[in-house]
Write a protein that holds these residues in place. Structure first.
Motif, short mmCIF file in Angstrom:
data_model
loop_
_atom_site.label_atom_id
_atom_site.label_comp_id
_atom_site.label_asym_id
_atom_site.label_seq_id
_atom_site.Cartn_x
_atom_site.Cartn_y
_atom_site.Cartn_z
N GLN A 1 0.74 -1.36 0.29
CA GLN A 1 -0.19 0.20 -0.56
C GLN A 1 0.68 1.51 -0.07
OE1 GLN A 1 -2.18 -1.53 3.32
NE2 GLN A 1 -3.76 -0.30 1.86
N GLY A 2 0.75 2.56 -0.74
CA GLY A 2 1.24 3.49 -0.56
C GLY A 2 0.14 4.53 -0.31
N TRP A 3 1.34 6.32 -0.03
CA TRP A 3 0.00 6.70 0.41
C TRP A 3 0.76 8.02 -0.60
CZ3 TRP A 3 1.03 2.87 4.01
CH2 TRP A 3 -0.17 2.39 4.07
N ASN A 4 0.20 9.02 -0.58
CA ASN A 4 0.10 10.39 -0.43
C ASN A 4 1.21 11.40 0.30
OD1 ASN A 4 -1.36 11.88 -0.21
ND2 ASN A 4 -2.58 11.78 -2.59
N GLY A 5 1.71 12.44 0.13
CA GLY A 5 2.09 13.79 0.92
C GLY A 5 0.96 14.00 2.35
N LEU A 6 -0.48 13.39 1.48
CA LEU A 6 -1.71 13.97 2.39
C LEU A 6 -1.98 13.28 3.12
CD1 LEU A 6 -3.29 16.54 -0.36
CD2 LEU A 6 -1.72 17.26 1.50
N GLY A 7 -1.72 11.43 3.15
CA GLY A 7 -2.38 10.41 3.08
C GLY A 7 -3.53 9.68 2.52
N ALA B 1 -1.55 3.67 -4.13
CA ALA B 1 -1.10 2.23 -4.40
C ALA B 1 -1.67 1.25 -3.91
CB ALA B 1 -0.01 2.04 -4.75
N TYR B 2 -2.07 0.07 -4.09
CA TYR B 2 -2.04 -1.58 -3.50
C TYR B 2 -2.47 -2.14 -4.87
CZ TYR B 2 -5.38 -4.76 -1.40
OH TYR B 2 -6.19 -5.17 -1.18
N PHE B 3 -1.60 -3.15 -3.96
CA PHE B 3 -2.00 -4.78 -4.72
C PHE B 3 -1.88 -5.36 -3.83
CE2 PHE B 3 -0.39 -8.10 -6.89
CZ PHE B 3 -0.54 -7.49 -8.84
N ASP B 4 -1.96 -6.39 -4.42
CA ASP B 4 -2.78 -7.75 -3.45
C ASP B 4 -2.37 -8.85 -4.38
OD1 ASP B 4 -3.61 -10.16 -1.93
OD2 ASP B 4 -4.96 -8.63 -1.02
N THR B 5 -1.68 -9.34 -3.31
CA THR B 5 -1.40 -11.26 -4.37
C THR B 5 -1.75 -12.25 -4.71
OG1 THR B 5 0.55 -11.93 -2.68
CG2 THR B 5 1.68 -10.20 -4.85
N ARG B 6 -3.02 -12.01 -3.27
CA ARG B 6 -3.89 -13.23 -3.14
C ARG B 6 -4.28 -13.04 -4.69
NH1 ARG B 6 -8.76 -13.34 -1.30
NH2 ARG B 6 -8.43 -11.52 -0.11
N GLY C 1 -4.18 2.06 -8.47
CA GLY C 1 -2.98 3.03 -8.48
C GLY C 1 -1.97 3.17 -9.42
N LYS C 2 -1.22 3.72 -8.88
CA LYS C 2 0.33 3.72 -9.34
C LYS C 2 1.40 2.99 -8.65
CE LYS C 2 -1.74 7.36 -10.31
NZ LYS C 2 -2.29 7.80 -12.05
N VAL C 3 1.01 1.35 -8.84
CA VAL C 3 1.51 0.40 -8.53
C VAL C 3 1.67 -0.78 -10.33
CG1 VAL C 3 0.29 -1.08 -7.50
CG2 VAL C 3 2.36 -1.50 -6.85
#
Length: 156
Positions: free
Chosen positions: A43-49, A53-58, A64-66
Motif C-alpha cells: 500500500q502506498g500513500w501521497n503526502g496528504l495521506g 497504490a495498492y496491490f494484493d498478490t492473492r 493506482g500507481k503500482v
C-alpha cells in the motif's frame, strides 16, 4: 508476518519524467522462511495521506500507481511504484514458517531512480528475489544504490 515501511522525501523534488521506484520484500532462506506467494500486500500513500497504490498478490487486485515488477515466489516479490504520487507505504508479507536463526532474515528493499529525459515504460527490469533484487535500469535513468532494511528475525 513481516511488515516493512518506506518513505521518500517529496521535498527532494522531481526532475523531468521520473521512472518508477522499486519496492520489494525478500528472504535470505526460502526453505526456512518462505514467503507466501498469496500473502503479500503493498500500500502506498501521497503526502496528504491519500492511498495512491495498492496491490494484493492473492487476487492480483491492483489500484493506482503500482505495477508488479517481479512475480511472487517463496523467495520474494517486487513492485514498481510511481514516487511522483506515492511518497510512503508499507509492504506486508505472510511467512509460511519462520526460524529463530538470527543469520536468516526477511528484508525490505527500496530503489530510487530519476531521469531528466523522457523514457519509455517503467524504467528498468528486475531479477533475483532470494538474497535481494537486481535492477537493470534503462539508458538515461539515474539511481541510488538500493536501500535495504536491517532485516527481521524471530527470537527463540
Amino acid at each position: 508476518m513481516f511488515v516493512g515501511y518506506w518513505e521518500w522525501d517529496e521535498n527532494e523534488g522531481f526532475v523531468g519524467r521520473d521512472p518508477y521506484d522499486f519496492v520489494g520484500v525478500y528472504t535470505d532462506n526460502k526453505r526456512s522462511m518462505p514467503i507466501d506467494v498469496d500473502g503479500v500486500v503493498i500500500q502506498g500513500w501521497n503526502g496528504l495521506g491519500d492511498e495512491e497504490a495498492y496491490f494484493d498478490t492473492r487476487t492480483d487486485k491492483k489500484r493506482g500507481k503500482v505495477a508488479l515488477a517481479k512475480r511472487a515466489t517463496d523467495a520474494g516479490v517486487g513492485f514498481w511504484i510511481n514516487d511522483r504520487y506515492v511518497t510512503n507505504g508499507t509492504i506486508t508479507a505472510v511467512l509460511e514458517k519462520v526460524t529463530t536463526n538470527k543469520n536468516e532474515r526477511v528484508y525490505l528493499q527500496y530503489d530510487h531512480s530519476w531521469t531528466s529525459t523522457s523514457i519509455t515504460g517503467i524504467g528498468g527490469n528486475v531479477s533475483g528475489g532470494g538474497g535481494g533484487f537486481n535492477i537493470t535500469w534503462n539508458t538515461g535513468v539515474k539511481y541510488l544504490n538500493p536501500l535495504t532494511s536491517t532485516g527481521e528475525y524471530w527470537k527463540g
